[in-house]
Motif scaffolding. Structure first.
Motif, PDB file in Angstrom:
ATOM      1  N   GLY A 161       0.781  -1.220   0.000  1.00 34.05           N
ATOM      2  CA  GLY A 161       0.000   0.000   0.000  1.00 34.05           C
ATOM      3  C   GLY A 161       0.815   1.273   0.000  1.00 34.05           C
ATOM      4  O   GLY A 161       0.310   2.341   0.343  1.00 34.05           O
ATOM      5  N   THR A 162       2.083   1.210  -0.390  1.00 33.53           N
ATOM      6  CA  THR A 162       2.933   2.402  -0.438  1.00 33.53           C
ATOM      7  C   THR A 162       3.592   2.474  -1.800  1.00 33.53           C
ATOM      8  O   THR A 162       3.776   1.467  -2.484  1.00 33.53           O
ATOM      9  N   GLY A 163       3.986   3.693  -2.182  1.00 32.32           N
ATOM     10  CA  GLY A 163       4.684   3.881  -3.440  1.00 32.32           C
ATOM     11  C   GLY A 163       3.751   3.694  -4.617  1.00 32.32           C
ATOM     12  O   GLY A 163       2.527   3.724  -4.510  1.00 32.32           O
ATOM     13  N   GLY A 164       4.343   3.480  -5.771  1.00 29.92           N
ATOM     14  CA  GLY A 164       3.566   3.267  -6.968  1.00 29.92           C
ATOM     15  C   GLY A 164       2.863   4.514  -7.437  1.00 29.92           C
ATOM     16  O   GLY A 164       3.190   5.638  -7.047  1.00 29.92           O
ATOM     17  N   PHE A 165       1.867   4.329  -8.297  1.00 31.71           N
ATOM     18  CA  PHE A 165       1.060   5.411  -8.844  1.00 31.71           C
ATOM     19  C   PHE A 165      -0.376   5.224  -8.369  1.00 31.71           C
ATOM     20  O   PHE A 165      -1.170   4.552  -9.035  1.00 31.71           O
ATOM     21  N   PRO A 166      -0.753   5.776  -7.220  1.00 39.32           N
ATOM     22  CA  PRO A 166      -2.100   5.553  -6.694  1.00 39.32           C
ATOM     23  C   PRO A 166      -3.167   6.232  -7.546  1.00 39.32           C
ATOM     24  O   PRO A 166      -2.928   7.284  -8.149  1.00 39.32           O
ATOM     25  N   ALA A 167      -4.349   5.642  -7.568  1.00 39.92           N
ATOM     26  CA  ALA A 167      -5.481   6.238  -8.267  1.00 39.92           C
ATOM     27  C   ALA A 167      -5.931   7.500  -7.543  1.00 39.92           C
ATOM     28  O   ALA A 167      -5.680   7.662  -6.348  1.00 39.92           O
ATOM     29  N   PRO A 168      -6.599   8.423  -8.243  1.00 36.12           N
ATOM     30  CA  PRO A 168      -7.027   9.674  -7.603  1.00 36.12           C
ATOM     31  C   PRO A 168      -7.884   9.454  -6.364  1.00 36.12           C
ATOM     32  O   PRO A 168      -7.725  10.162  -5.363  1.00 36.12           O
ATOM     33  N   GLU A 169      -8.786   8.468  -6.423  1.00 35.78           N
ATOM     34  CA  GLU A 169      -9.653   8.237  -5.269  1.00 35.78           C
ATOM     35  C   GLU A 169      -8.876   7.718  -4.065  1.00 35.78           C
ATOM     36  O   GLU A 169      -9.189   8.043  -2.917  1.00 35.78           O
ATOM     37  N   VAL A 170      -7.810   6.929  -4.313  1.00 31.62           N
ATOM     38  CA  VAL A 170      -6.974   6.435  -3.224  1.00 31.62           C
ATOM     39  C   VAL A 170      -6.145   7.582  -2.638  1.00 31.62           C
ATOM     40  O   VAL A 170      -5.994   7.702  -1.417  1.00 31.62           O
ATOM     41  N   ALA A 171      -5.623   8.418  -3.510  1.00 29.26           N
ATOM     42  CA  ALA A 171      -4.861   9.577  -3.046  1.00 29.26           C
ATOM     43  C   ALA A 171      -5.727  10.513  -2.214  1.00 29.26           C
ATOM     44  O   ALA A 171      -5.234  11.217  -1.326  1.00 29.26           O
ATOM     45  N   ALA A 172      -7.042  10.496  -2.490  1.00 30.37           N
ATOM     46  CA  ALA A 172      -7.964  11.347  -1.744  1.00 30.37           C
ATOM     47  C   ALA A 172      -8.433  10.699  -0.445  1.00 30.37           C
ATOM     48  O   ALA A 172      -9.199  11.316   0.295  1.00 30.37           O
ATOM     49  N   GLY A 173      -7.993   9.457  -0.186  1.00 28.07           N
ATOM     50  CA  GLY A 173      -8.326   8.819   1.087  1.00 28.07           C
ATOM     51  C   GLY A 173      -9.246   7.627   1.000  1.00 28.07           C
ATOM     52  O   GLY A 173      -9.524   6.994   2.029  1.00 28.07           O
ATOM     53  N   ALA A 174      -9.736   7.280  -0.200  1.00 27.24           N
ATOM     54  CA  ALA A 174     -10.627   6.128  -0.339  1.00 27.24           C
ATOM     55  C   ALA A 174      -9.841   4.826  -0.246  1.00 27.24           C
ATOM     56  O   ALA A 174      -8.623   4.790  -0.467  1.00 27.24           O
ATOM     57  N   SER A 175     -10.526   3.755   0.097  1.00 32.89           N
ATOM     58  CA  SER A 175      -9.877   2.444   0.185  1.00 32.89           C
ATOM     59  C   SER A 175      -9.579   1.920  -1.220  1.00 32.89           C
ATOM     60  O   SER A 175     -10.369   2.150  -2.155  1.00 32.89           O
ATOM     61  N   PRO A 176      -8.441   1.228  -1.399  1.00 31.38           N
ATOM     62  CA  PRO A 176      -8.131   0.670  -2.719  1.00 31.38           C
ATOM     63  C   PRO A 176      -9.150  -0.386  -3.130  1.00 31.38           C
ATOM     64  O   PRO A 176      -9.760  -1.060  -2.295  1.00 31.38           O
ATOM     65  N   GLY A 177      -9.319  -0.520  -4.426  1.00 28.36           N
ATOM     66  CA  GLY A 177     -10.192  -1.544  -4.983  1.00 28.36           C
ATOM     67  C   GLY A 177      -9.648  -1.997  -6.319  1.00 28.36           C
ATOM     68  O   GLY A 177      -8.588  -1.535  -6.766  1.00 28.36           O
ATOM     69  N   ARG A 178     -10.363  -2.877  -6.980  1.00 28.24           N
ATOM     70  CA  ARG A 178      -9.903  -3.336  -8.291  1.00 28.24           C
ATOM     71  C   ARG A 178      -9.707  -2.175  -9.279  1.00 28.24           C
ATOM     72  O   ARG A 178      -8.711  -2.142 -10.002  1.00 28.24           O
ATOM     73  N   PRO A 179     -10.626  -1.206  -9.343  1.00 26.01           N
ATOM     74  CA  PRO A 179     -10.403  -0.084 -10.277  1.00 26.01           C
ATOM     75  C   PRO A 179      -9.144   0.726  -9.975  1.00 26.01           C
ATOM     76  O   PRO A 179      -8.526   1.273 -10.900  1.00 26.01           O
ATOM     77  N   SER A 180      -8.752   0.792  -8.709  1.00 23.37           N
ATOM     78  CA  SER A 180      -7.521   1.545  -8.395  1.00 23.37           C
ATOM     79  C   SER A 180      -6.291   0.809  -8.907  1.00 23.37           C
ATOM     80  O   SER A 180      -5.318   1.439  -9.337  1.00 23.37           O
ATOM     81  N   ASP A 181      -6.306  -0.525  -8.889  1.00 22.07           N
ATOM     82  CA  ASP A 181      -5.214  -1.284  -9.507  1.00 22.07           C
ATOM     83  C   ASP A 181      -5.183  -1.053 -11.012  1.00 22.07           C
ATOM     84  O   ASP A 181      -4.110  -0.971 -11.620  1.00 22.07           O
ATOM     85  N   VAL A 182      -6.378  -0.948 -11.630  1.00 21.53           N
ATOM     86  CA  VAL A 182      -6.453  -0.688 -13.074  1.00 21.53           C
ATOM     87  C   VAL A 182      -5.817   0.662 -13.392  1.00 21.53           C
ATOM     88  O   VAL A 182      -5.043   0.792 -14.338  1.00 21.53           O
ATOM     89  N   TYR A 183      -6.138   1.665 -12.596  1.00 21.86           N
ATOM     90  CA  TYR A 183      -5.551   2.988 -12.806  1.00 21.86           C
ATOM     91  C   TYR A 183      -4.033   2.931 -12.649  1.00 21.86           C
ATOM     92  O   TYR A 183      -3.299   3.506 -13.469  1.00 21.86           O
ATOM     93  N   SER A 184      -3.552   2.268 -11.608  1.00 26.96           N
ATOM     94  CA  SER A 184      -2.102   2.195 -11.374  1.00 26.96           C
ATOM     95  C   SER A 184      -1.392   1.485 -12.516  1.00 26.96           C
ATOM     96  O   SER A 184      -0.272   1.856 -12.885  1.00 26.96           O
ATOM     97  N   LEU A 185      -2.037   0.457 -13.092  1.00 23.61           N
ATOM     98  CA  LEU A 185      -1.460  -0.205 -14.262  1.00 23.61           C
ATOM     99  C   LEU A 185      -1.380   0.775 -15.425  1.00 23.61           C
ATOM    100  O   LEU A 185      -0.340   0.876 -16.100  1.00 23.61           O
ATOM    101  N   GLY A 186      -2.463   1.511 -15.681  1.00 26.65           N
ATOM    102  CA  GLY A 186      -2.462   2.482 -16.765  1.00 26.65           C
ATOM    103  C   GLY A 186      -1.395   3.550 -16.577  1.00 26.65           C
ATOM    104  O   GLY A 186      -0.708   3.936 -17.530  1.00 26.65           O
TER     105      GLY A 186
END
Length: 296
Positions: A161-186
């Motif tokens: 849960g550290t480093g990488g390229f977090p999705a905007p919603e995760v950076a804003a404090g939301a819990s990670p989910g499958r879409p956040s992994d998709v964003y980080s891959l992109g």
């Protein structure tokens, strides 16, 4: 084979430090029990001044490492073992001769679109398999991707849960989910394609279907992003099966031009030689006729 004294966990003899393992200190080691080379990585040890916090951090690090043990996929780094030594958690992984994607881009610059698609297809297949097991990466980025000389990619670092390229919603404090992994891959693939992170005011230099596919993964609305399985199918369709170490397209074209030019020169030279020989024969024939006329 008996375990050896002085080795971690009674079996792992540390040899030399090795890089490419963000988030901890890692060594190349010899597994004396199974007679093989591995990498032993020290996981986050926690805070020495807060015992309760340290216990939670160590427990989470071990839990996250054990998650990776469950994943058996050709594009996920194999985790052989997880153990504690002197209240410090360690993970034991395969000894893979590879560097990170971040190092590759830093050394060689941005990658051609077809190479990015091929890389993305491998990574998406691994992450799709993880999602099918209800496993999230949570910290995906270029430093969590190992790339071998032949272009094989493997993911490491599940769960921190550290480093990488977090999705905007995760950076804003939301819990990670499958879409956040998709964003980080992109975002990771965009970095490989453009040599920089997405979201800046600088427009992309590249154009075409690969960029369009990546922008689809980077949609701000998590619900508008494709699933990881859909991302895998699109990127696989765009991929060209060639190793990252292959001759660049521009170099290959230059070599083709040299070969074509050389062929033209050879043909031209052959034509010139043939023409010169014909002229000599014609001159000789005329001279013979004139000599015959004079002696008659």
């Amino acid at each position: 084979m008996a375990a050896k004294k002085g080795a971690l966990a009674g079996r792992y003899r540390l040899l030399e430090p090795t890089g490419h393992r963000p988030g901890g200190t890692a060594w190349r080691a010899k597994d004396e029990l199974l007679d093989r080379f591995v990498v032993v990585e020290q996981l986050p040890p926690g805070c020495p001044f807060d015992a309760a916090h340290s216990d939670r951090v160590r427990a989470k690090a071990i839990r996250d490492a054990r998650v990776a043990v469950r994943l058996h996929h050709p594009h996920v780094l194999v985790v052989h073992d997880v153990f504690e030594h002197d209240l410090t958690p360690y993970a034991v992984t395969e000894d893979l001769p590879a560097g990170t994607l971040a190092e590759l881009v830093d050394r060689r610059g941005s990658l051609p679109p077809d190479r990015v698609a091929a890389l993305g297809a491998q990574l998406a297949s691994a992450l799709a398999a993880a999602h099918a097991e209800a496993i999230l990466h949570r910290g995906f980025g270029p430093d969590k991707v190992l790339v071998t000389a032949d272009g094989t990619a493997k993911i490491t670092g599940f769960g921190p849960g550290t480093g990488g390229f977090p999705a905007p919603e995760v950076a804003a404090g939301a819990s990670p989910g499958r879409p956040s992994d998709v964003y980080s891959l992109g975002a990771t693939l965009y970095f490989a394609l453009e040599g920089r992170v997405p979201g800046t005011a600088v427009p992309p230099r590249t154009r075409g279907p690969v960029l369009d596919a990546l922008l689809d993964l980077l949609r701000p609305d998590p619900a508008a992003r494709p699933s990881m399985g859909e991302a895998e199918r699109v990127l696989t369709g765009l991929a060209v099966s060639r190793p990252l170490a292959a001759i660049p397209v521009r170099a290959a074209r230059s070599r083709t031009r040299v070969l074509v030019t050389g062929t033209v020169l050879v043909v031209a030279l052959g034509t010139a030689v043939t023409t010169h020989a014909a002229l000599r024969r014609l001159t000789a024939s005329r001279g013979l006729r004139e000599f015959s006329a004079r002696i008659r």
